[in-house]
Enzyme design. Sequence first.
Site, PDB file in Angstrom:
ATOM      1  N   GLY A   1      33.192   2.183  31.561  1.00 46.76           N
ATOM      2  CA  GLY A   1      33.750   3.020  32.617  1.00 46.76           C
ATOM      3  C   GLY A   1      32.654   3.764  33.341  1.00 46.76           C
ATOM      4  O   GLY A   1      31.703   3.177  33.832  1.00 46.76           O
TER       5      GLY A   1
ATOM      6  N   SER B   1      35.333   2.961  26.334  1.00 51.07           N
ATOM      7  CA  SER B   1      35.278   3.432  24.957  1.00 51.07           C
ATOM      8  C   SER B   1      35.140   4.942  24.898  1.00 51.07           C
ATOM      9  O   SER B   1      34.234   5.512  25.536  1.00 51.07           O
ATOM     10  CB  SER B   1      34.112   2.790  24.204  1.00 51.07           C
TER      11      SER B   1
ATOM     12  N   VAL C   1      25.256  12.797  35.393  1.00 45.39           N
ATOM     13  CA  VAL C   1      24.908  14.197  35.660  1.00 45.39           C
ATOM     14  C   VAL C   1      25.244  14.431  37.134  1.00 45.39           C
ATOM     15  O   VAL C   1      25.813  13.582  37.785  1.00 45.39           O
ATOM     16  CB  VAL C   1      23.411  14.464  35.380  1.00 45.39           C
TER      17      VAL C   1
ATOM     18  N   ALA D   1      23.040  12.760  43.380  1.00 44.25           N
ATOM     19  CA  ALA D   1      22.721  12.764  44.803  1.00 44.25           C
ATOM     20  C   ALA D   1      22.823  11.330  45.302  1.00 44.25           C
ATOM     21  O   ALA D   1      22.542  10.389  44.562  1.00 44.25           O
ATOM     22  CB  ALA D   1      21.313  13.313  45.027  1.00 44.25           C
TER      23      ALA D   1
ATOM     24  N   LYS E   1      24.259  16.462  52.048  1.00 45.02           N
ATOM     25  CA  LYS E   1      22.836  16.194  51.843  1.00 45.02           C
ATOM     26  C   LYS E   1      22.269  15.511  53.082  1.00 45.02           C
ATOM     27  O   LYS E   1      22.724  14.433  53.465  1.00 45.02           O
ATOM     28  CB  LYS E   1      22.647  15.285  50.614  1.00 45.02           C
TER      29      LYS E   1
ATOM     30  N   LEU F   1      23.368   0.516  35.264  1.00 46.97           N
ATOM     31  CA  LEU F   1      22.232   0.596  34.350  1.00 46.97           C
ATOM     32  C   LEU F   1      22.084  -0.634  33.465  1.00 46.97           C
ATOM     33  O   LEU F   1      21.013  -0.861  32.911  1.00 46.97           O
ATOM     34  CB  LEU F   1      22.357   1.850  33.478  1.00 46.97           C
TER      35      LEU F   1
ATOM     36  N   THR G   1      18.869   6.448  44.271  1.00 44.02           N
ATOM     37  CA  THR G   1      19.244   5.058  44.531  1.00 44.02           C
ATOM     38  C   THR G   1      20.194   4.458  43.498  1.00 44.02           C
ATOM     39  O   THR G   1      20.629   3.320  43.661  1.00 44.02           O
ATOM     40  CB  THR G   1      17.983   4.170  44.593  1.00 44.02           C
TER      41      THR G   1
ATOM     42  N   ILE H   1      23.389   5.065  42.572  1.00 47.38           N
ATOM     43  CA  ILE H   1      24.718   4.739  43.094  1.00 47.38           C
ATOM     44  C   ILE H   1      24.624   3.694  44.198  1.00 47.38           C
ATOM     45  O   ILE H   1      25.501   2.830  44.337  1.00 47.38           O
ATOM     46  CB  ILE H   1      25.435   6.019  43.561  1.00 47.38           C
TER      47      ILE H   1
ATOM     48  N   GLY I   1      17.346  -1.972  52.620  1.00 51.07           N
ATOM     49  CA  GLY I   1      16.758  -0.847  51.905  1.00 51.07           C
ATOM     50  C   GLY I   1      16.267   0.252  52.830  1.00 51.07           C
ATOM     51  O   GLY I   1      16.764   0.436  53.939  1.00 51.07           O
TER      52      GLY I   1
END
Length: 516
Positions: free
Chosen positions: A15, A49, A57, A60, A88, A344, A355, A357, A446
């Site tokens: 999740g 899980s 955390v 940004a 931002k 990840l 970067t 997200i 990018g």
Amino acid sequence: MSTPQRIRRVVIVGGGTAGWMTAAPLAQKFSRQLPVDGGPPTEVVLIESPEIGTIGVGEATLPTIRAYNATLGLDGADFIKRTQASFKVGIEFKDWKQVGERFFHGFGDFGPAINNLSSIQYWLHLRAVAENMPPYEDWSTSSVMARQMRFTPPTGEAAAPTNAYSYAFHFDAGLYAAYLREYAMGHGAQRIEGTITEVHQRPEDGFVTGVTLKDGRRVEGDLFIDCSGMRALLIGDTMQVPFEDWSHWLPVNRAQAVPSKRVEPLTPYTTSTARTAGWQWRIPLQHRTGNGHVYCSGFISDEEAGRQLIAGLDSEALDSPRLIKFTTGVRRECWRKNVIAVGLSSGFLEPLESTSIQLIMDAVGRIIQFFPETDCAPVLADEFNRRMSTQYESIRDFIILHYKLTQRRDTEFWRHVSGMAIPERLAHQIELFRRSGRVAVYDPDGFQEPSWQSLMLGLGIQPEAYDPMVTVIDPRELLAHFARVRASIAQTVAAMPTHADFIRANVRADSPMAKA
């Protein structure tokens, strides 16, 4: 292998931000699906899980998050309130070039192009022929907004200062994941709570067919998306895709994160402050401030890094620092057989330019773009992997740039990173700018020319020359043009409300936490 058929069930493993950012657009797409085979729409199932935490955390983002939210049809004000978000317009870098100096990487350009050439080229020309030329950031609307702590969304014509900038968000990643979970499940996604203990593969070709949970339940599917974080349960453990270690270029391998109380003024930007062996982030949310210290354990102890983090806070800590260990790098394939890694599980790059997200969002977009049938045609995986590889390498090089160009030599860490060997492509980009003020952009999806200009000028590169085509315009005309643009930007920003006032008047979070 059997004849290719429509994917009937997508199983997302994990999740958190990655899992629900993947589930939401897939659920939206399939909720409108009219299968030609007459069967039911494709199911989206997410396994989450309770025993495995997430790294989330305060996050940004980059401006493209707005396009992702808009594609889902999210209500902008509701999203901001529900995630305790703030706005931002870029990132302030403190002590990166040298201790005591700062520069700004804003979301936008440095004024409109002139004769199809970047305005920076003309600024370089005028700096060489005119006296007392103001700094280049004066022609960046977002940079001037950041200095004055002001914000309002862009409006008007594209070439005008009122529209010459963009913006992203700071938000609570846990609240954002919960917000998308509600959305995804409202569009038909199914959530299964459980811990995976076994992965099943088809003997003849190694495709994953299902997983078994700790309580004995078995969840089967046709396409599996690995959002299990650094654990990389499917892409790493099951598919055995190697991890390419980039720590010789990006040696930081630890982060400690801690929230602190909200303080005024509410900055419309992220702050990155260089420390003795890494850097510290500051991300202002409506109800608190997110902070973290990213560092290399080879040059500083965890204890000292924690002390530096707490000492660098500008408000009272709300918890104890939480340690996160990582290795920078990427999986050599993000898609193998019928397993696709998102987030990840596909790789890790430190959050220096916000970067993480973006990589999730683009991976999900490419899954939709190259959505397969049950055979998961290798040519689709190849193209997906090519694009993800290009993106990871481009971001990697952009982050390396921050370290390589530093003029700091006051600690062993900064001497190490400034003297290290770098990828050949990045070396070419630096040399091209140093010699001519020109920028080579290798990834069209990018960071674009203004971002590279911000970093290289901010970190002290003084181009030796500029595009000779800029000399066709009389310098007096150029000076007048630049003066008009600078004055227009200053007038535009002066009329904006402060960031805090804009939020208070339009999108203040309704939760009790906003009053804390």
